[in-house]
Motif scaffolding. Sequence first.
Motif, PDB file in Angstrom:
ATOM      1  N   ASN B 234      -4.082   5.990   1.029  1.00 44.20           N
ATOM      2  CA  ASN B 234      -4.683   5.341   2.217  1.00 44.20           C
ATOM      3  C   ASN B 234      -6.138   5.181   2.422  1.00 44.20           C
ATOM      4  N   VAL B 235      -6.816   4.866   1.167  1.00 43.29           N
ATOM      5  CA  VAL B 235      -8.150   4.844   1.432  1.00 43.29           C
ATOM      6  C   VAL B 235      -8.579   3.520   2.292  1.00 43.29           C
ATOM      7  N   SER B 236      -9.447   3.824   3.426  1.00 44.25           N
ATOM      8  CA  SER B 236      -9.806   2.689   4.319  1.00 44.25           C
ATOM      9  C   SER B 236     -11.334   2.430   4.300  1.00 44.25           C
ATOM     10  N   VAL B 241     -14.237   4.763  -0.852  1.00 45.13           N
ATOM     11  CA  VAL B 241     -14.534   3.800  -2.098  1.00 45.13           C
ATOM     12  C   VAL B 241     -15.519   4.324  -3.051  1.00 45.13           C
ATOM     13  N   GLU B 257      -5.143   4.706  -3.717  1.00 41.90           N
ATOM     14  CA  GLU B 257      -4.509   3.695  -3.364  1.00 41.90           C
ATOM     15  C   GLU B 257      -5.106   3.007  -1.756  1.00 41.90           C
ATOM     16  N   THR B 258      -4.993   1.903  -1.738  1.00 43.16           N
ATOM     17  CA  THR B 258      -5.074   1.380  -0.332  1.00 43.16           C
ATOM     18  C   THR B 258      -3.804   0.369   0.264  1.00 43.16           C
ATOM     19  N   THR B 259      -4.086  -0.140   1.142  1.00 44.91           N
ATOM     20  CA  THR B 259      -2.731  -0.562   1.732  1.00 44.91           C
ATOM     21  C   THR B 259      -3.168  -2.207   1.962  1.00 44.91           C
ATOM     22  N   HIS B 262      -5.240  -2.767   5.405  1.00 45.79           N
ATOM     23  CA  HIS B 262      -6.819  -2.462   5.269  1.00 45.79           C
ATOM     24  C   HIS B 262      -7.413  -3.454   4.472  1.00 45.79           C
ATOM     25  N   LEU B 292     -13.267  -2.345  -0.013  1.00 46.79           N
ATOM     26  CA  LEU B 292     -11.776  -2.222  -0.516  1.00 46.79           C
ATOM     27  C   LEU B 292     -11.554  -3.277  -1.483  1.00 46.79           C
ATOM     28  N   LEU B 301     -10.159   1.790  -6.829  1.00 43.62           N
ATOM     29  CA  LEU B 301      -8.802   1.749  -6.122  1.00 43.62           C
ATOM     30  C   LEU B 301      -7.817   1.305  -7.149  1.00 43.62           C
TER      31      LEU B 301
END
Lengths: 324, 424
Positions: B234-236, B241, B257-259, B262, B292, B301
């Motif tokens: 969940n990097v936001s 980053v 990972e990111t979503t 986001h 992101l 990412l």
Amino acid sequence: MSTQELLQTRKDLLTIGDLSREEILQILDTAKPFKDLFTRSVKKVPTLRGKTVLNLFYEPSTRTRTSFEIAAKRLSADVTNFAVSTSSVVKGESILDTIDTLQAMQVDYMIVRHSVSGVPEYIARHTHAAVVNAGDGHHAHPTQAMLDAFTFREVYPDMKGKRIVVAGDILHSRVARSVFEVMHILGVEVATFGPATLVPETIPSYVKILRSFDEVFEFDPHVLYLLRLQLERQKANFFPSMREYHKLYGVTTERFKILRERGTWIMHPGPVNRGVELVDDVMTYERTLINQQVENGIATRMAILYHLTPEEQKRLPLPEEIRA
Amino acid sequence: MSEQLIQNGSVVFHGEKAPVKKDLWVEDGVIRQIADKISAVEGAQVLDARGKILHPGLCDPHVHLREPGREDSETIQSGSEAAIAGGYTHILSMPNTDPPIDTGGMVTYVQSMAMNRSRIPVSVAGCLTKGRKGDKLAEVADMAAQGAIMMTDCNHALQDAYVLRRALEYTRHFDVVVGVYPDTPALSGEGVMHEGELSFRLGLQGIPAMAEEIAIERELRVAQAVSGRIHIQNVSTAGGVASIRRFKADGLKVTAETTPHHLLLNHESLKGYHTRFKMMPPLRTPEDQEALLEGLKDGTLDMIATGHAPHTDFEKNLDFSHAPFGVTGLESALPALYGQLVASGKLDWQTLMRAMCDAPRKLLKLEPISFVEGGKFEAVLFDPEGETLISRETTKSRSFNSPWLGETLKGKVEQVFLGSSKLI
């Protein structure tokens, strides 16, 4: 479309930002004749006769609730208080459940106070009733700001170019947010003052940040607006002690002398922490407007209720069993 | 479907910048032939995929299936069906169930349920600490022996650097990865949205970006010191980053990972206090979104995970402070990402394939999927001209807390193939 028409179609008052300058002035203008009623022996007008006003308070507040109650009664409305403990959330009743219930009771106006920001807006989306935000979380307290503007205007009919300092816990204050907005819209120069932990850099850019009482005196406000300090903030390390808070940010005896010499007006939304925001002497100072704010609160809230229009109520269908 | 011919589809191959128009001949779930033109033979099923994208099946390394414990919001069956509807052929289930998955026995239990109730394989993650309490290591080796491939306490961020250190050291011998949710609870506190001018204006308590940034710095530093294998969930934030990029350049083996949310949304969405935008980490700023996307493109990412977090209507109808964090994502991810990023040229299919298939499969130690002759046929057929309505009626998940609820997204998952079975 005239402004009068514009106002008549407004269903809710949720934040000051919803209102135009013209609308604000119109509400303030209407509040004046309502206030004049208070000195007559009969203080009532029939404006909201037959309408139901509901005080929906999820957070206890005797002052604001009473102010709304008197305002609604002076408009001849029927008033009901509905106190909801936030513990009902735990019991499995959601706000929506409550609103559905009240909706079925055909309430015309809902005065909503909640400790969480955004709840009045959420309720307004789900009801035909006109919703007045009576304070939500740290977000907004528009009726307080309107009564403060009314009080300011009684002293300075032309507010443009006048100066106000709002002092204290800005971070957690819905009053500060709404007062900033209304004063800015009405052309007042706005500054603020308090511990750096409680005056975030994220406040609106039109608000000047002052760092000491010396800078407050330099800014030379017409009105010094002191906010109530919640005593629990100290525990969360926003400042080290009440003593230090009072010493740096309170109206001390010495500072009161200077303010009195200059004729600076003092406002406070109440209730006051004596010895924290201000020393006792301030309470009896002839330019302390705290009691006028309370009186004006009723007149301003009458004007606000008068200006809002609930949506046409749709009749709920009769239950299957009793339908012909 | 023993023999199938897929004609005229635009196929996403490894190493090709854009999809290439090819025909595929599939027999018993294995790709037999790939050519410009393959003629149909008697008895074979023919699928005309003209104008459609044939992409390897997606893999989501971060899904909350809620079973056991909260079957009112999702089950292994409903969650895996939501995954299939979104084009996924493999998911990793998170261990924050009730009770939590923190023993080898619990891992086996979830696996056996998944075997019976899911039409796609479900990998299982176990808790890093007992009961996700953050103080005592769970029996990591036992869970690993039962097949758990990641150890994570989900949204209970590890507060204690000592526990983190020992966890990263201890797991080195068991070929599992430690998944961390980067947060500094002392800083995020009671916050409910990104801290900034908007949170001040809305009167909602803020979660500062530094709560994540400091956690990422700390966790990567510890991983570097003890040579641990770490995965950041969940990097936001732009700062997060930047940290990961620096540690990767330094040689640290970390994945992140990111979503979709986001990448595609920011805190402006919160203006109406709609709880379907309330998530943890919170939606950040447009600048963070850009960082992101940049991080996704340059490989900082590695992957996109939905963090699919179903919650019932009742829970999400609570006020903004009391409503739980989290949004569903399985059914919206591909069309949402396609419509906003791929169709507009901001992201190419190669990067999307790496982020939604290759990298997560590698993380879960699965065989890579590729369209090559002799390879297993595991694919999603996506119609870029189609539409996906995210609604209560169309949703396969038991919960409706999608940020895109009520919206029509561009593109549509039309068919999903897993070996010889056609899932939709």
